[in-house]
Design an enzyme around this catalytic site. Structure first.
Site, PDB file in Angstrom:
ATOM      1  N   HIS A  51      41.510  11.566  49.686  1.00  0.00           N
ATOM      2  CA  HIS A  51      42.523  10.939  48.831  1.00  0.00           C
ATOM      3  C   HIS A  51      42.658   9.434  49.041  1.00  0.00           C
ATOM      4  O   HIS A  51      43.750   8.862  48.881  1.00  0.00           O
ATOM      5  CB  HIS A  51      43.876  11.624  49.026  1.00  0.00           C
ATOM      6  CG  HIS A  51      44.742  11.550  47.781  1.00  0.00           C
ATOM      7  ND1 HIS A  51      46.063  11.929  47.763  1.00  0.00           N
ATOM      8  CD2 HIS A  51      44.459  11.132  46.521  1.00  0.00           C
ATOM      9  CE1 HIS A  51      46.563  11.764  46.558  1.00  0.00           C
ATOM     10  NE2 HIS A  51      45.604  11.281  45.783  1.00  0.00           N
ATOM     11  N   CYS A  71      51.213  10.599  49.633  1.00  0.00           N
ATOM     12  CA  CYS A  71      49.959  10.957  50.310  1.00  0.00           C
ATOM     13  C   CYS A  71      49.031   9.784  50.596  1.00  0.00           C
ATOM     14  O   CYS A  71      48.682   9.510  51.746  1.00  0.00           O
ATOM     15  CB  CYS A  71      49.199  11.990  49.479  1.00  0.00           C
ATOM     16  SG  CYS A  71      50.203  13.303  48.769  1.00  0.00           S
TER      17      CYS A  71
END
Length: 575
Positions: free
Chosen positions: A136, A80
């Site tokens: 993130h 990610c």
């Protein structure tokens, strides 16, 4: 066979173009487009119908793909954080030491602020910029958060995942709410028992409506939680209505895979609502819409405990791996300005290419981007269709000993025998061949199918009747899937030889002829092997080594901040 299919495609497209309505509108002069980037989290290669699966219907995502261009060799990073960093900077993560594992909650790590990112570039071109959903990329100080990095607004979460109905992010030692509207806490907006996919879609539609009212050019990045597993530990998958989901997907025997199907159905419905909102606000005809996954599916996940039972079939590997199942990502683009719609592009495309491609499409000058790794693909999409890129660095993770690079059709791979990702070297994922017959009529009649075909028709790209559209779309679907023609060993045997030999020596694969990485051809092609290994060595000479992963800081504990994850290493004064 490929030549024959392409000839058929050309004939069908010619027929379609001969069926133009007499009142068709001429394409308007090119405007500065709205840019909508929809990112699915952990979506597998084989989880969309346009790649050949019949198990989980995705009519709206498929319609977006068939009416636009399927990017069939679109590469991302294995996990990610690195993927999102590459997307927004236009640079390989090795340039700033981000090639390793994702940022964990409570770690004082973040994308360096000296890396200029996509929303900052687009703001300079007059865009309003909005992020909905996942960030993130670090938040231990506020200067690392989205609204300090070029986004005018952010509604979503800072960590890697949350619960689908409670916005809680939990680690082994800490737990708290991760819900933000800019710097403001937003638990009251998200924690009302509503399903996260619906909440973020609703917010995205509000931004679209606001952009229409304010007559601004919009960059909207909708970064979904779906189809990542939710917060409450391993195997936690959640759907909006389990009873209904079990009825609809009763033919899927694996309960976890059945839950995944419901999560993906909600994601497909989100795409429907976004396209519908753009059209109703008269913005669709001036838009670029991209749908992509950040990495392959974690079909199982003994390392992080977040398997989602997605499928990368028939590719080898999964999330966390430099093999195709981990990094060959689902991706498609639609815009009125594409040169050849209803098409499958086999050109190499890397996630770093989106920054220069979208920046150029927005009217920016590529030269202003400086020294980046991304390649401007806008001309190849709208003008020439020629291949712009011949080389893609997949990754060099010096900590784990994982590395891979692609040059034309060749891919060289080497792994560490003691890597904790050794499980990722297997084939895994449901074949997706058990389910109802593929419903192409449903794809054509879907909201996305009807709205996009209308725009395609009005801008002079061909007013296809249903019969012609079926034929053209089926040809695209045939070209986009990886099947027994290219992976006979894998497709004929659901559990082929799991032996993996790319530990002590480099492996070389011809991923055009062998996309399932079944046949190591290093011995037969020593010159190409050495050439690609040398390319890797050149990157290693300039890469920034990963900093040691910071330990989880106990001062980040949400209990210190009224139960919320916060930027815990303040004060910060904006310069």
């Amino acid at each position: 066979m490929v030549f024959f299919i392409r000839r058929i495609t050309g004939i069908l497209l010619l027929i379609a173009n001969l069926q133009l309505n007499d009142n068709v509108l001429q394409r308007e002069p090119k405007k500065q487009p709205h840019i909508i980037l929809i990112i699915a989290d952990d979506l597998g290669w084989n989880d969309v119908g346009f790649h050949g699966s019949i198990q989980i219907p995705t009519p709206n995502i498929d319609a977006l793909a068939y009416n636009g261009v399927i990017l069939n060799r679109h590469y991302v990073q294995p996990t990610c954080t690195p993927s999102r960093a590459a997307l927004l900077t236009g640079k390989y993560p090795i340039r700033y030491g981000f090639q390793g594992t994702p940022i964990a909650a409570g770690q004082a790590s973040a994308l360096p602020t000296d890396e200029k990112i996509l929303p900052q570039y687009l703001k300079e071109l007059g865009y309003s910029t909005h992020l909905v959903g996942k960030w993130h990329l670090g938040y231990y100080q506020k200067r690392f958060t989205p609204t300090q990095r070029g986004f005018d607004s952010h509604f979503g979460y800072w960590n890697g995942y949350i619960g689908y109905r409670n916005s809680i992010h939990a680690t082994k030692t800490m737990s708290g709410i991760d819900a933000r509207r800019g710097f403001e806490i937003a638990g009251n907006e998200m924690d009302r028992g509503r399903y996260a996919t619906d909440v973020y879609t609703e917010e995205a539609c509000k931004i679209i409506e606001s952009s229409k009212r304010e007559n601004t050019k919009m960059f909207l990045m909708l970064s979904h939680l779906a189809v990542h597993s939710g917060n409450r530990g391993p195997n936690h998958l959640e759907v909006s209505n389990k009873t209904y989901n079990d009825e609809v997907f009763g033919y899927i025997k694996n309960e976890n895979r059945r839950l995944y199907a419901g999560m993906l159905t909600s994601l497909d419905d989100s795409v429907r609502k976004i396209i519908e909102s753009l059209d109703e606000n008269e913005m669709l005809k001036d838009s670029i819409v991209v749908f992509m996954s950040d990495n392959g599916a974690p079909t199982d996940d003994p390392l992080w405990g977040h398997e989602n039972f997605g499928s990368n079939w028939p590719l080898k590997g999964k999330k966390g791996s430099v093999l195709e199942g981990g990094v060959r990502g689902v991706a498609t683009i639609w815009s009125p300005w594409l040169k050849e719609k209803n098409n499958v592009s086999e050109n190499l495309f890397h996630i770093t290419d989106w920054l220069p491609t979208l920046y150029t499409a927005a009217g920016g000058n590529f030269e202003n981007l400086g020294n980046i790794d991304g390649v401007d693909q806008w001309k190849s999409l709208t003008d020439t269709s020629e291949q712009i890129r011949s080389k893609v660095l997949i990754n060099i993770d010096e900590t784990r000993g994982e590395e891979a690079i692609i040059f034309n059709q060749w891919k060289v791979v080497k792994s560490n025998r003691t890597s904790d990702l050794v499980i990722n070297f297997k084939y895994s994922g449901d074949p997706g061949n058990i389910g109802p017959e593929y419903n192409m009529s449903g794809v054509i009649a879907s909201t996305v199918g009807l709205r996009l075909s209308k725009i395609n028709c009005l801008t002079g790209d061909g007013c296809m009747n249903t019969l012609t559209a079926r034929d053209v779309f089926y040809v695209a679907r045939s070209r986009a899937k990886v099947d027994g023609q290219t992976c006979p060993e894998r497709v004929s045997d659901p559990d082929p030889d799991q032996r993996y030999e790319c530990f002590d020596e480099y492996c070389l694969f011809d991923i055009v002829q062998d996309p399932c990485e079944y046949r190591n051809v290093a011995e037969q092609n020593p010159q190409m092997l050495n050439q690609t290994i040398d390319m890797l060595r050149q990157f290693k000479r300039v890469m920034i080594m990963q900093a040691p992963k910071p330990i989880t800081d106990p001062n980040a504990d949400p209990r210190r901040f009224s139960g919320y994850w916060e930027s815990w290493l303040e004060p910060f004064v904006k310069a």
